[in-house]
Design a protein around this motif. Structure first.
Motif, PDB file in Angstrom:
ATOM      1  N   ASN A  96      28.217  12.133 -10.713  1.00 43.11           N
ATOM      2  CA  ASN A  96      26.984  12.975 -11.108  1.00 43.11           C
ATOM      3  C   ASN A  96      25.825  12.525 -10.762  1.00 43.11           C
ATOM      4  O   ASN A  96      24.850  12.817 -11.340  1.00 43.11           O
ATOM      5  CB  ASN A  96      27.413  13.258 -12.498  1.00 43.11           C
ATOM      6  N   THR A  97      25.638  11.521  -9.882  1.00 49.16           N
ATOM      7  CA  THR A  97      24.367  11.191  -9.466  1.00 49.16           C
ATOM      8  C   THR A  97      23.859  12.212  -8.651  1.00 49.16           C
ATOM      9  O   THR A  97      24.377  12.855  -7.950  1.00 49.16           O
ATOM     10  CB  THR A  97      24.636   9.545  -8.859  1.00 49.16           C
ATOM     11  N   PRO A  98      22.334  11.897  -8.307  1.00 47.82           N
ATOM     12  CA  PRO A  98      21.832  13.072  -7.354  1.00 47.82           C
ATOM     13  C   PRO A  98      22.559  12.863  -5.937  1.00 47.82           C
ATOM     14  O   PRO A  98      22.445  14.263  -5.457  1.00 47.82           O
ATOM     15  CB  PRO A  98      20.440  12.691  -7.376  1.00 47.82           C
ATOM     16  N   GLU A  99      22.911  12.024  -5.538  1.00 46.71           N
ATOM     17  CA  GLU A  99      23.356  12.188  -4.158  1.00 46.71           C
ATOM     18  C   GLU A  99      24.804  12.473  -4.196  1.00 46.71           C
ATOM     19  O   GLU A  99      25.270  12.675  -3.077  1.00 46.71           O
ATOM     20  CB  GLU A  99      23.599  10.780  -3.509  1.00 46.71           C
ATOM     21  N   ASN A 100      25.751  12.542  -5.227  1.00 44.26           N
ATOM     22  CA  ASN A 100      26.979  13.045  -5.376  1.00 44.26           C
ATOM     23  C   ASN A 100      27.272  14.323  -5.977  1.00 44.26           C
ATOM     24  O   ASN A 100      28.147  14.910  -5.889  1.00 44.26           O
ATOM     25  CB  ASN A 100      27.842  11.808  -6.200  1.00 44.26           C
ATOM     26  N   ILE A 101      26.287  14.644  -6.843  1.00 43.35           N
ATOM     27  CA  ILE A 101      26.407  15.766  -7.545  1.00 43.35           C
ATOM     28  C   ILE A 101      26.972  17.079  -7.049  1.00 43.35           C
ATOM     29  O   ILE A 101      27.906  17.898  -7.826  1.00 43.35           O
ATOM     30  CB  ILE A 101      25.283  15.921  -8.606  1.00 43.35           C
ATOM     31  N   ALA A 102      26.477  17.434  -5.719  1.00 47.56           N
ATOM     32  CA  ALA A 102      27.030  18.645  -5.046  1.00 47.56           C
ATOM     33  C   ALA A 102      28.474  18.383  -4.954  1.00 47.56           C
ATOM     34  O   ALA A 102      29.022  19.861  -4.412  1.00 47.56           O
ATOM     35  CB  ALA A 102      26.166  18.790  -3.892  1.00 47.56           C
ATOM     36  N   LYS A 103      29.129  17.231  -4.781  1.00 52.19           N
ATOM     37  CA  LYS A 103      30.627  17.333  -4.444  1.00 52.19           C
ATOM     38  C   LYS A 103      31.487  17.234  -5.520  1.00 52.19           C
ATOM     39  O   LYS A 103      32.583  17.131  -5.533  1.00 52.19           O
ATOM     40  CB  LYS A 103      31.004  15.917  -3.511  1.00 52.19           C
ATOM     41  N   SER A 104      30.865  17.161  -6.864  1.00 51.71           N
ATOM     42  CA  SER A 104      31.696  17.048  -8.113  1.00 51.71           C
ATOM     43  C   SER A 104      31.583  18.148  -9.009  1.00 51.71           C
ATOM     44  O   SER A 104      31.972  18.157 -10.234  1.00 51.71           O
ATOM     45  CB  SER A 104      31.011  15.604  -8.868  1.00 51.71           C
ATOM     46  N   TRP A 105      31.005  19.223  -8.510  1.00 52.57           N
ATOM     47  CA  TRP A 105      31.208  20.486  -9.464  1.00 52.57           C
ATOM     48  C   TRP A 105      31.729  21.910  -8.597  1.00 52.57           C
ATOM     49  O   TRP A 105      31.542  21.718  -7.089  1.00 52.57           O
ATOM     50  CB  TRP A 105      29.639  21.026  -9.709  1.00 52.57           C
ATOM     51  N   LYS A 106      32.501  22.784  -9.345  1.00 55.94           N
ATOM     52  CA  LYS A 106      32.936  23.891  -8.569  1.00 55.94           C
ATOM     53  C   LYS A 106      33.019  24.809  -9.470  1.00 55.94           C
ATOM     54  O   LYS A 106      33.210  24.853 -10.586  1.00 55.94           O
ATOM     55  CB  LYS A 106      34.459  23.671  -8.082  1.00 55.94           C
ATOM     56  N   ALA A 107      32.757  26.064  -8.868  1.00 62.75           N
ATOM     57  CA  ALA A 107      32.817  27.448  -9.604  1.00 62.75           C
ATOM     58  C   ALA A 107      33.839  28.274  -8.867  1.00 62.75           C
ATOM     59  O   ALA A 107      33.662  28.466  -7.711  1.00 62.75           O
ATOM     60  CB  ALA A 107      31.463  27.973  -9.766  1.00 62.75           C
ATOM     61  N   TRP A 108      34.581  29.121  -9.734  1.00 63.21           N
ATOM     62  CA  TRP A 108      35.620  30.256  -8.949  1.00 63.21           C
ATOM     63  C   TRP A 108      35.410  31.479  -9.799  1.00 63.21           C
ATOM     64  O   TRP A 108      35.331  31.225 -10.866  1.00 63.21           O
ATOM     65  CB  TRP A 108      36.845  29.590  -9.115  1.00 63.21           C
ATOM     66  N   ARG A 109      35.420  32.354  -8.891  1.00 61.88           N
ATOM     67  CA  ARG A 109      35.356  33.803  -9.414  1.00 61.88           C
ATOM     68  C   ARG A 109      36.838  34.455  -9.059  1.00 61.88           C
ATOM     69  O   ARG A 109      37.182  34.622  -7.880  1.00 61.88           O
ATOM     70  CB  ARG A 109      34.383  34.707  -8.779  1.00 61.88           C
ATOM     71  N   LEU A 110      37.517  34.830 -10.337  1.00 60.65           N
ATOM     72  CA  LEU A 110      38.663  35.616 -10.354  1.00 60.65           C
ATOM     73  C   LEU A 110      38.456  36.956 -10.414  1.00 60.65           C
ATOM     74  O   LEU A 110      37.784  37.324 -11.552  1.00 60.65           O
ATOM     75  CB  LEU A 110      39.805  34.723 -11.392  1.00 60.65           C
TER      76      LEU A 110
END
Length: 296
Positions: A96-110
């Motif tokens: 969750n560091t600034p350089e990694n945070i975009a790769k460690s979150w996901k959102a899904w719409r069902l």
């Protein structure tokens, strides 16, 4: 998490439109545990019978470990009732560091049609057995944001509430609150405005509707910012919801880490953007997550 305590000491300022706020409630009732339309924080995902979404696809792109379910929310629109959002994150500080945070979150719409959902009406949801999860799961209630003029925050009472809630955590004290209070003058005006708006209802953990409430002037999406298009229909995306840093205070991610000494997930605020057309996505449509780091 410490941002939550500091907001209680600030004056209110003029802001506009009312939004819908989410508040953490008690642990789930037995019937809520199998209800896929129950909005909750933590636990494992409860899937409606009409979806074939596989939560095992949720792995951190940094460390490779399964992601934690942060939130499952029933998010109907005027036209669509059967619409559920799933927000996942990695509970490792390094991811969750600034350089990694975009790769460690996901959102899904069902999402599915009313006709398809009716074929499974009355059927209990399927509760998954994910290996990583925040426990216990807790229900979320909602209410309109109070107007500015109705706010009357009693700082001493709020402090007492926080101390009682977090009494098992000896590393949070009034000295921590004072330290953050003294640091406020060092941060930018966006952060001050964020705290003042949050002070209308300090216990809020989610914001629906309304424009995002940014926590700092950097790492924000400006008006007219280009967002990735929907991966299902190619349509434009728009703001759906915002997760507030107050959630970290109640979630206690440091209690659910793999490695001793890891502080777990941390963020300033999280905004989620979804397909404006709300296209049908029974298999699950990936949506866009933007994470603002906490001010340092």
């Amino acid at each position: 998490w410490i941002l939550f305590e500091s907001v209680l000491c600030l004056q209110m300022s003029a802001e506009k439109p009312p939004v819908l706020l989410g508040y953490l409630e008690d642990e789930l009732e037995e019937e809520e545990e199998t209800d896929p339309y129950c909005t909750k924080i933590g636990g494992t995902v409860t899937l409606p019978q009409w979806t074939e979404f596989d939560p095992r696809r949720n792995k951190c792109e940094v460390c490779g470990y399964p992601l934690f379910l942060l939130m499952q929310a029933h998010c109907p629109t005027d036209d669509v009732e059967d619409r559920i959002m799933l927000i996942y994150c990695c509970n490792t500080a390094e991811c969750n560091t600034p350089e990694n945070i975009a790769k460690s979150w996901k959102a899904w719409r069902l999402q599915t049609t009313a006709e398809h959902a009716q074929q499974h009406e009355g059927e209990a949801g399927t509760t998954t057995t994910e290996s990583n999860y925040f426990s216990p799961a807790k229900a979320v209630s909602s209410d309109d944001e109070p107007p500015e003029e109705s706010v009357n925050v009693d700082v001493s009472k709020e402090w007492k509430k926080m101390e009682d809630y977090n009494k098992k955590n000896p590393d949070i004290s009034r000295d921590d609150l004072k330290a953050v209070e003294e640091a406020v003058e060092k941060v930018d005006e966006t952060f001050i405005a964020f705290q003042q708006r949050l002070a209308r209802s300090p216990q809020q953990i989610i914001r629906w509707e309304g424009p995002p409430l940014w926590i700092q002037s950097s790492n924000r999406l400006g008006k007219g910012a280009e967002l990735p298009t929907c991966q299902v229909c190619g349509g434009e995306r728009g703001f759906e919801l915002q997760i507030m840093p107050t959630l970290l205070y109640f979630l206690r991610p440091q209690d659910h880490v793999r490695n001793k000494g890891d502080d777990g997930v941390d963020f300033g605020t999280v905004t989620v953007y979804t397909c404006k057309d709300s296209c049908a996505a029974p298999m699950g449509a990936p949506e866009h997550v933007h994470v603002q780091p906490a001010p340092r």
